[in-house]
Design a protein around this motif. Structure first.
Motif, PDB file in Angstrom:
ATOM      1  N   SER A  32       0.821  -1.220   0.000  1.00  0.00           N
ATOM      2  CA  SER A  32       0.000   0.000   0.000  1.00  0.00           C
ATOM      3  C   SER A  32       0.854   1.269   0.000  1.00  0.00           C
ATOM      4  CB  SER A  32      -0.969   0.004   1.192  1.00  0.00           C
ATOM      5  OG  SER A  32      -1.837  -1.099   1.120  1.00  0.00           O
ATOM      6  N   LEU A  33       1.951   1.225  -0.738  1.00  0.00           N
ATOM      7  CA  LEU A  33       2.826   2.393  -0.846  1.00  0.00           C
ATOM      8  C   LEU A  33       2.406   3.320  -1.984  1.00  0.00           C
ATOM      9  CD1 LEU A  33       6.282   0.612  -0.394  1.00  0.00           C
ATOM     10  CD2 LEU A  33       4.970   1.875   1.323  1.00  0.00           C
ATOM     11  N   VAL A  34       1.555   2.823  -2.873  1.00  0.00           N
ATOM     12  CA  VAL A  34       1.087   3.609  -4.014  1.00  0.00           C
ATOM     13  C   VAL A  34      -0.423   3.487  -4.111  1.00  0.00           C
ATOM     14  CG1 VAL A  34       3.247   3.366  -5.323  1.00  0.00           C
ATOM     15  CG2 VAL A  34       1.435   1.675  -5.603  1.00  0.00           C
ATOM     16  N   THR A  35      -1.011   4.410  -4.823  1.00  0.00           N
ATOM     17  CA  THR A  35      -2.456   4.380  -5.057  1.00  0.00           C
ATOM     18  C   THR A  35      -2.734   3.483  -6.249  1.00  0.00           C
ATOM     19  OG1 THR A  35      -2.616   6.656  -4.266  1.00  0.00           O
ATOM     20  CG2 THR A  35      -4.479   5.806  -5.554  1.00  0.00           C
ATOM     21  N   PRO A  36      -3.550   2.457  -6.089  1.00  0.00           N
ATOM     22  CA  PRO A  36      -3.886   1.597  -7.229  1.00  0.00           C
ATOM     23  C   PRO A  36      -4.478   2.422  -8.377  1.00  0.00           C
ATOM     24  CG  PRO A  36      -4.646   0.591  -5.191  1.00  0.00           C
ATOM     25  CD  PRO A  36      -4.199   1.987  -4.856  1.00  0.00           C
ATOM     26  N   GLY A  37      -4.038   2.091  -9.583  1.00  0.00           N
ATOM     27  CA  GLY A  37      -4.513   2.814 -10.761  1.00  0.00           C
ATOM     28  C   GLY A  37      -3.691   4.033 -11.112  1.00  0.00           C
ATOM     29  N   SER A  38      -2.592   4.263 -10.399  1.00  0.00           N
ATOM     30  CA  SER A  38      -1.759   5.450 -10.653  1.00  0.00           C
ATOM     31  C   SER A  38      -0.453   5.101 -11.370  1.00  0.00           C
ATOM     32  CB  SER A  38      -1.446   6.160  -9.334  1.00  0.00           C
ATOM     33  OG  SER A  38      -0.672   5.308  -8.493  1.00  0.00           O
ATOM     34  N   SER A  39      -0.335   3.888 -11.870  1.00  0.00           N
ATOM     35  CA  SER A  39       0.880   3.439 -12.549  1.00  0.00           C
ATOM     36  C   SER A  39       1.071   4.164 -13.883  1.00  0.00           C
ATOM     37  CB  SER A  39       0.781   1.931 -12.798  1.00  0.00           C
ATOM     38  OG  SER A  39       1.820   1.489 -13.630  1.00  0.00           O
ATOM     39  N   ILE A  40       2.297   4.165 -14.376  1.00  0.00           N
ATOM     40  CA  ILE A  40       2.558   4.752 -15.691  1.00  0.00           C
ATOM     41  C   ILE A  40       1.832   3.987 -16.801  1.00  0.00           C
ATOM     42  CG2 ILE A  40       4.784   5.753 -15.071  1.00  0.00           C
ATOM     43  CD1 ILE A  40       6.117   3.397 -16.571  1.00  0.00           C
ATOM     44  N   CYS A  41       1.365   2.787 -16.491  1.00  0.00           N
ATOM     45  CA  CYS A  41       0.641   1.995 -17.493  1.00  0.00           C
ATOM     46  C   CYS A  41      -0.798   1.731 -17.058  1.00  0.00           C
ATOM     47  CB  CYS A  41       1.377   0.696 -17.810  1.00  0.00           C
ATOM     48  SG  CYS A  41       1.719  -0.317 -16.371  1.00  0.00           S
ATOM     49  N   TRP A  43      -3.989   3.350 -17.775  1.00  0.00           N
ATOM     50  CA  TRP A  43      -4.519   4.381 -18.664  1.00  0.00           C
ATOM     51  C   TRP A  43      -6.042   4.445 -18.669  1.00  0.00           C
ATOM     52  CZ3 TRP A  43      -1.150   2.236 -23.191  1.00  0.00           C
ATOM     53  CH2 TRP A  43       0.197   2.448 -22.892  1.00  0.00           C
ATOM     54  N   SER A  44      -6.699   3.346 -18.352  1.00  0.00           N
ATOM     55  CA  SER A  44      -8.166   3.320 -18.384  1.00  0.00           C
ATOM     56  C   SER A  44      -8.638   2.181 -17.487  1.00  0.00           C
ATOM     57  CB  SER A  44      -8.670   3.106 -19.818  1.00  0.00           C
ATOM     58  OG  SER A  44      -8.375   1.789 -20.261  1.00  0.00           O
ATOM     59  N   SER A  45      -9.934   1.967 -17.451  1.00  0.00           N
ATOM     60  CA  SER A  45     -10.443   0.863 -16.641  1.00  0.00           C
ATOM     61  C   SER A  45     -10.047  -0.487 -17.233  1.00  0.00           C
ATOM     62  CB  SER A  45     -11.958   0.955 -16.496  1.00  0.00           C
ATOM     63  OG  SER A  45     -12.575   0.896 -17.766  1.00  0.00           O
ATOM     64  N   TYR A  46      -9.769  -0.542 -18.532  1.00  0.00           N
ATOM     65  CA  TYR A  46      -9.331  -1.785 -19.170  1.00  0.00           C
ATOM     66  C   TYR A  46      -7.809  -1.901 -19.206  1.00  0.00           C
ATOM     67  CZ  TYR A  46      -8.264  -5.224 -22.740  1.00  0.00           C
ATOM     68  OH  TYR A  46      -7.731  -6.294 -23.411  1.00  0.00           O
ATOM     69  N   ILE A  47      -7.124  -0.852 -19.587  1.00  0.00           N
ATOM     70  CA  ILE A  47      -5.658  -0.870 -19.665  1.00  0.00           C
ATOM     71  C   ILE A  47      -5.112  -0.363 -18.337  1.00  0.00           C
ATOM     72  CG2 ILE A  47      -3.615  -0.003 -20.854  1.00  0.00           C
ATOM     73  CD1 ILE A  47      -5.359   0.299 -23.361  1.00  0.00           C
ATOM     74  N   HIS A 121      -8.462  -7.325 -17.761  1.00  0.00           N
ATOM     75  CA  HIS A 121      -7.707  -6.074 -17.883  1.00  0.00           C
ATOM     76  C   HIS A 121      -6.430  -6.373 -18.661  1.00  0.00           C
ATOM     77  CE1 HIS A 121     -10.414  -4.275 -14.992  1.00  0.00           C
ATOM     78  NE2 HIS A 121     -10.226  -5.341 -14.222  1.00  0.00           N
ATOM     79  N   PHE A 122      -5.796  -5.318 -19.153  1.00  0.00           N
ATOM     80  CA  PHE A 122      -4.586  -5.506 -19.957  1.00  0.00           C
ATOM     81  C   PHE A 122      -3.453  -4.656 -19.402  1.00  0.00           C
ATOM     82  CE2 PHE A 122      -1.865  -4.326 -23.590  1.00  0.00           C
ATOM     83  CZ  PHE A 122      -1.401  -5.585 -23.903  1.00  0.00           C
ATOM     84  N   CYS A 123      -2.275  -5.260 -19.344  1.00  0.00           N
ATOM     85  CA  CYS A 123      -1.058  -4.574 -18.897  1.00  0.00           C
ATOM     86  C   CYS A 123      -0.144  -4.400 -20.109  1.00  0.00           C
ATOM     87  CB  CYS A 123      -0.363  -5.402 -17.822  1.00  0.00           C
ATOM     88  SG  CYS A 123       1.278  -4.803 -17.378  1.00  0.00           S
ATOM     89  N   PRO A 124       0.029  -3.169 -20.609  1.00  0.00           N
ATOM     90  CA  PRO A 124       0.873  -2.991 -21.797  1.00  0.00           C
ATOM     91  C   PRO A 124       2.357  -3.274 -21.563  1.00  0.00           C
ATOM     92  CG  PRO A 124       0.091  -0.872 -20.984  1.00  0.00           C
ATOM     93  CD  PRO A 124      -0.591  -1.919 -20.171  1.00  0.00           C
ATOM     94  N   LEU A 125       2.804  -3.212 -20.321  1.00  0.00           N
ATOM     95  CA  LEU A 125       4.220  -3.475 -20.054  1.00  0.00           C
ATOM     96  C   LEU A 125       4.524  -4.967 -19.912  1.00  0.00           C
ATOM     97  CD1 LEU A 125       5.270  -0.637 -17.584  1.00  0.00           C
ATOM     98  CD2 LEU A 125       5.589  -0.763 -20.050  1.00  0.00           C
ATOM     99  N   CYS A 126       3.532  -5.757 -19.560  1.00  0.00           N
ATOM    100  CA  CYS A 126       3.770  -7.184 -19.333  1.00  0.00           C
ATOM    101  C   CYS A 126       4.265  -7.917 -20.585  1.00  0.00           C
ATOM    102  CB  CYS A 126       2.525  -7.839 -18.762  1.00  0.00           C
ATOM    103  SG  CYS A 126       2.075  -7.201 -17.126  1.00  0.00           S
TER     104      CYS A 126
END
Length: 191
Positions: A32-41, A43-47, A121-126
């Motif tokens: 819990s060091l970051v806010t979920p959904g705030s990653s550089i990847c 981008w939306s509810s799907y990505i 959901h999709f992770c573009p970096l994975c």
């Protein structure tokens, strides 16, 4: 250093950086060091990499897939750079081993690709890690085919020590995760 060698190293290094970021992000989410959904990847509810990282599929072998990728890629870089310090007579053996393990990793990433496309959901970096593993494998095969077999035998001890260092690094990373997980230091966040 040849262009092909630089491309191979670049692909492995990019996979290492990407999977290290995803490993850090996974750990930061768990703690819990970051806010979920705030990653550089995210981008939306799907990505959204964060949503993918907290799925059961992100832990195909008990430890996070990203952590497996990071330890493997960093181990490959250690193998290559430390191995090249042994001398040119070891190059054939370094490449043969690197080709073998990149091929094994490529087979595993096929399973991860399948898991990735089963998610909601999709992770573009994975998939970047997977693609870079395939690219590194192609360049390693090209380099291996161009490298002549050494005329004589090489001393095994330096190779054995290098194998021990690389495998030891990989196992240590997984062991540290196992200890942290088993001790209850990590929690899965709720989205």
């Amino acid at each position: 250093m040849t262009r092909t060698e630089r491309l191979m190293i670049g692909a492995i290094a990019l996979a290492a950086m990407d999977s290290t970021y995803l490993s850090w992000r996974y750990l930061a989410l768990r703690l819990s060091l970051v806010t979920p959904g705030s990653s550089i990847c995210s981008w939306s509810s799907y990505i959204d990499c964060d949503r993918v990282l907290v799925t059961p599929e992100a832990n195909a072998f008990f430890v996070p897939n990203a952590l497996l990728g990071a330890a493997f890629s960093i181990g490959c870089l250690i193998w290559w750079f430390a191995g090249n310090r042994l001398g040119t007579e070891y190059r054939f053996h370094l490449l043969r081993t690197l080709v073998f393990w990149l091929a094994v990793a490529s087979l595993f990433t096929l399973r991860f690709f399948w898991l990735l496309f089963q998610l909601s959901h999709f992770c573009p970096l994975c998939p970047l890690n997977h693609v870079m593993t395939y690219v590194a494998l192609v360049f390693a095969v090209v380099l291996f085919r161009r490298t002549p077999r050494p005329p004589g035998h090489v001393k095994l001890l330096p190779l054995v020590l290098l194998v021990a260092a690389c495998v030891g690094f990989f196992v240590l990373v997984q062991l540290l995760w196992f200890v942290a997980e088993s001790s209850g230091a990590l929690q899965v966040p709720a989205f």
